[in-house]
Write an enzyme that holds these catalytic residues in place. Sequence first.
Site, PDB file in Angstrom:
ATOM      1  N   HIS A 117      -7.707   0.523  13.945  1.00 55.90           N
ATOM      2  CA  HIS A 117      -8.543   1.341  14.830  1.00 55.90           C
ATOM      3  C   HIS A 117      -9.854   1.684  14.125  1.00 55.90           C
ATOM      4  CE1 HIS A 117      -4.360   1.828  16.265  1.00 55.90           C
ATOM      5  NE2 HIS A 117      -4.947   1.751  17.440  1.00 55.90           N
ATOM      6  N   SER A 133      -4.692   0.096  22.484  1.00 62.05           N
ATOM      7  CA  SER A 133      -5.221   1.311  21.854  1.00 62.05           C
ATOM      8  C   SER A 133      -6.641   1.111  21.301  1.00 62.05           C
ATOM      9  CB  SER A 133      -4.288   1.772  20.727  1.00 62.05           C
ATOM     10  OG  SER A 133      -4.105   0.737  19.777  1.00 62.05           O
ATOM     11  N   ASP A 168      -4.695   3.022   8.147  1.00 62.88           N
ATOM     12  CA  ASP A 168      -4.961   2.385   9.439  1.00 62.88           C
ATOM     13  C   ASP A 168      -6.241   1.549   9.327  1.00 62.88           C
ATOM     14  OD1 ASP A 168      -5.569   1.652  12.025  1.00 62.88           O
ATOM     15  OD2 ASP A 168      -5.502   3.665  12.872  1.00 62.88           O
TER      16      ASP A 168
END
Length: 386
Positions: free
Chosen positions: A368, A138, A365
């Site tokens: 990312h 990802s 998060d």
Amino acid sequence: MFSPFASMAKRKLLLLSFLFYSIVLSFFHCTLSLINPEDDLSWVAMESEDINMVQTRRDSWKKCDFSVGKWVFDQSYPLYDSNCPYLSTAVTCQKNGRPDSDYEKWKWKPNGCSIPRFDALGFLGKMRRKRVMLVGDSIMRNQWESLVCLVQGVIPTDRKRVSYNGPLMAFHAMDFETSIEFFWAPLLVELKKEPNNKRILHLDLIEDNARYWRGVDILVFDSAHWWTHSGQTSSWDYYMEGNSIITNMNPMVAYQKGLSTWARWVDLNLNPRKTRVIFRSMSPRHNRQNGWKCYKQSQPLQFFSHLHVPEPLVVLQGVIKRMRFPVYLQDITTMTAFRRDGHPSVYSKAMNEERQKAGSGLSSDCSHWCLPGVPDIWNEMLSVLL
């Protein structure tokens, strides 16, 4: 009668003859080297120690270590905004309510050289009639969205489209006959589910994924994060190598075995005359304190108290150095480790003020990257390498 003048004249004649033939031979050597078809592959013939060299197709190589430098604030960034239609909601931090925006305005300045500002038309011109494929997890999807947003603004709406084919998605710039593709393969090797629902990670099988990589002009790989998952976050129940099922293995030993399978496939199946291969090193996470290390961070780190080289990077360097195929290692790990401010944190979802103040039930998060943001700089580096 012997004349000393005659002897001197003879020596001068011999010296002139020698110089003449040396010049002639040098000329023919230069001419032959110019027409030698192998010269087009001069960038291939490099020592393993030079794996970080900026490879060109001429012997005037320039060595610039992109991984060493500093972040410089630049008001002319970002190069696009969070309204780019190809961004996932989870990375559009501004649209999700993040109050600060300085994280979008930092440019990486290597020591001793510079990385040019991304030129969308220049990049598309270089990639005309080519396929560019980013392969990985990802974080690589994060980088793919960045690259698509960097180029899409110069393409008319009716001359671009996105297609899907199983684990493959592709952005098409039709007038350039160029595709920028993302292939989901976080472990590179094959992960399969057995009839009993047990998940088996095959350390020596790769063809189910690799068949999609054939015929691609530019391949950019990453694989690291999923190999470090353990316990309930692990994506497999067992390893398999040959006919042997293995329940426990050091994760870095497994990573080395999986990467070696990838390396063998590249060595045996790709032609360096037709395909460029780049492996991007792991993107650092700022996940300490249960994922809250990046929360409310608005500036890059200024320095490290100690420099730590992650074990996956050491393993990756070792595998690449043993390959015959010339793979460029794009080392972004240290430069990106400064950027604790660039993660979505709680802004991976739309946040209203009431929800922010409540604070309960939120997750942060720190893996990312917000876009626009840090992956745009990786792609500026990538454009230089290509």
